[in-house]
Design an enzyme around this catalytic site. Structure first.
Site: not given
Length: 191
Positions: A73-75
């Site tokens: 994941a990445d934000t």
């Protein structure tokens, strides 16, 4: 939820780990170092999913992951058509938080599932409304929480995230770093 294959969280984030644990998943965490770069012409709302996919692809070469499900994941934080990445220092963190103060911005969390060589990526967006933050509050937050590992220089679950977010349009967990409602559906769909 019981899965047919072992789940690996490809992230060093304690927040993502906490979300998965609280959702009842059994998993191990094992991150691969990945350069977080992206094409300059990539639409900003697609950066989080692109980076999540890049992190997942780092697991492809190692055969020991062939029979596992990899979740990465990445934000990203967006305001004024600008991406606020992880701040390099207190000065940059202050500038970011000053920009967010009294305004709304977008948080996009992208995630990727790698399973049997197939990559599936998703993203979710939440609009965050911040109340106005005085300079001393921002300085105190940076000093006490060292938000240098967080896009936009803040965490929703601590300090100013708790005291200065007036409203969310979307998922709290997307802002925290993992849209667990979508992760759950995507994992259930895997065979």
């Amino acid at each position: 939820m019981n899965l047919a294959y072992p789940l690996i969280l490809g992230s060093k984030s304690p927040r993502r780990k906490e979300i998965l644990e609280k959702a009842g998943f059994q998993f191990t965490a094992e991150a691969k170092d990945t350069e977080e770069t992206y094409p300059s012409d990539l639409p900003l709302k697609e950066v989080a999913a692109f980076l999540a996919e890049k992190k997942a692809k780092a697991f492809l070469a190692d055969k020991k992951y062939a029979d596992k499900i990899i979740l990465t994941a990445d934000t990203t934080v967006l305001i004024d058509n600008q991406l606020l990445e992880k701040p390099q220092d207190a000065i940059e963190a202050f500038a970011m938080l000053k920009k967010l103060s009294g305004r709304k911005h977008q948080v996009v969390s992208g995630f990727c599932l790698l399973h049997k060589g197939e990559i599936i990526k998703f993203s979710d967006e939440t609009i965050v409304h911040f109340s106005t933050m005085e300079d001393e509050i921002i300085h105190e937050y940076i000093k006490n929480h060292q938000p240098f590992d967080k896009a936009g220089a803040y965490g929703i679950q601590e300090g100013i995230g708790l005291t200065h977010i007036d409203k969310l349009e979307g998922s709290y967990f997307t802002v925290m770093g993992l849209p667990i409602h979508l992760v759950y559906k995507a994992l259930r769909a895997l065979k």
